[in-house]
Design an enzyme around this catalytic site. Structure first.
Site, PDB file in Angstrom:
ATOM      1  CB  SER A 163      -0.952  -0.038   1.196  1.00 56.74           C
ATOM      2  OG  SER A 163      -1.970   0.906   1.076  1.00 56.74           O
ATOM      3  CG  ASP A 258      -7.036  -2.735  -2.791  1.00 57.42           C
ATOM      4  OD1 ASP A 258      -7.404  -1.610  -2.432  1.00 57.42           O
ATOM      5  OD2 ASP A 258      -5.851  -3.120  -2.717  1.00 57.42           O
ATOM      6  CG  HIS A 288      -5.886  -2.226   0.796  1.00 56.65           C
ATOM      7  ND1 HIS A 288      -5.102  -1.869  -0.282  1.00 56.65           N
ATOM      8  CD2 HIS A 288      -5.318  -1.658   1.886  1.00 56.65           C
ATOM      9  CE1 HIS A 288      -4.104  -1.102   0.138  1.00 56.65           C
ATOM     10  NE2 HIS A 288      -4.208  -0.967   1.450  1.00 56.65           N
TER      11      HIS A 288
END
Length: 319
Positions: A163, A258, A288
């Site tokens: 991320s 996600d 995610h």
């Protein structure tokens, strides 16, 4: 390239989402950065590490903004010239730490056989862009200098992150290409944020109900940038760069549910178009953050599959 989304999340993911969504807790965008960090840290707590290694050591190194904490994971494999993995944790540049991603780094070290150095870079808003990236560059310089001490090869340093950490790894690789620095041999980008995800179908499809929300993403961005002009910096958003050629070979992982799914796929296309070798792995029935769900209370088979694939790519490229 349009990665698919399964009809429904994997049953184990669905069970987690139902539990998570039932909790009577505010979302990150409804609290202060400090409170969000506390909440996120509590979500990651496990009683004991799931994986024991030869050694796990905390230390500080000199950073551009003061002492920079790192954690060194050594799996105890033989050799004085092993590849080394430099890891940057996720958390929207605002939350997360070497503690919240301890399980991920332990697993990467154990399964790869490589020492892993996890970096506790400065978080926004106290340390807005580019301070976190500057910390990552300092850690890269330290790792190259300390390679002998770590039993590692300074010419086989890979950068990795999930991320926001994937963003930092990609931004660091781009900066090193443009301005010089220790060589980066590979980059492992796990659902990275590298472009404008708000313009993608995944942002609309997955912006609510799947752990990471569109509102939280906006909150993270607002905290990261102290100046509006920095939002156009290519090292903050690598897909803004006109040319991505001559970057290190790359693995990109994305998740079907996600909001960053299509952003990751767009990066893959950009890298391939500019001649960078890319391995792309898409997991269409997860959310995610799934890469870190490798031990109780949330232990996903798909997360273990993704780790195995990531390690396989690292081995193929670095050995």
């Amino acid at each position: 390239m349009t990665p698919t989304r399964a009809d429904e999340p994997h049953p184990d993911v669905q069970a987690f989402l139902e539990l998570y969504n039932s909790l009577d807790t505010p979302s990150f965008d409804e609290v202060s950065a400090q409170e969000a960090r506390r909440m996120f840290a509590e979500m990651q707590v496990t009683d004991e590490p799931a994986i024991d290694l030869e050694s796990v050591a905390d230390r500080t190194i000199d950073g551009p903004h003061g002492d920079l904490p790192i954690r060194i994971y050594d799996p105890g494999t033989d050799g004085e010239d092993r590849p080394l993995l430099l890891y940057f944790h996720g958390g929207g540049w605002v939350i997360g730490s070497i503690d919240t991603h301890d399980g991920t780094c332990r697993k990467l070290a154990a399964e790869s056989g490589y020492p892993v150095v996890s970096v506790d870079y400065g978080l926004a808003p106290e340390h807005p862009f580019p301070e976190g990236l500057e910390d990552c560059y300092a850690a890269l310089e330290w790792a190259a200098d300390a390679a002998d001490e770590l039993g590692a090869d300074p010419e086989r340093i890979a950068v990795a992150g999930d991320s926001a950490g994937g963003n930092l790894a990609a931004g660091l690789s781009l900066f090193v290409r443009d301005h010089g620095g220790p060589e980066i041999a590979y980059q492992l980008l796990i659902y990275p944020s590298t472009g404008d995800a708000t313009e993608t179908a995944a942002y609309e499809e997955n912006g609510e109900g799947y752990l990471l929300t569109a509102e939280e993403m906006e909150w993270f961005r607002d905290h990261r940038f102290e100046r509006v002009i920095d939002q156009g910096n290519v090292y903050a958003m690598p897909q803004l760069a006109h040319d991505l050629s001559e970057l290190p070979p790359t693995t990109v992982l994305t998740a079907g549910f996600d909001p960053l799914r299509d952003d990751g796929a767009n990066l893959v296309e950009r890298l391939e178009d500019d001649g960078v070798p890319v391995e792309y792995h898409h997991y269409d029935d997860v959310i995610h953050g799934f890469f870190g769900m490798v031990s109780e209370p949330v232990d996903l088979d798909r997360a273990h599959e993704a780790h195995a694939q990531a390690v396989s790519d690292l081995h193929a490229a670095l050995e």
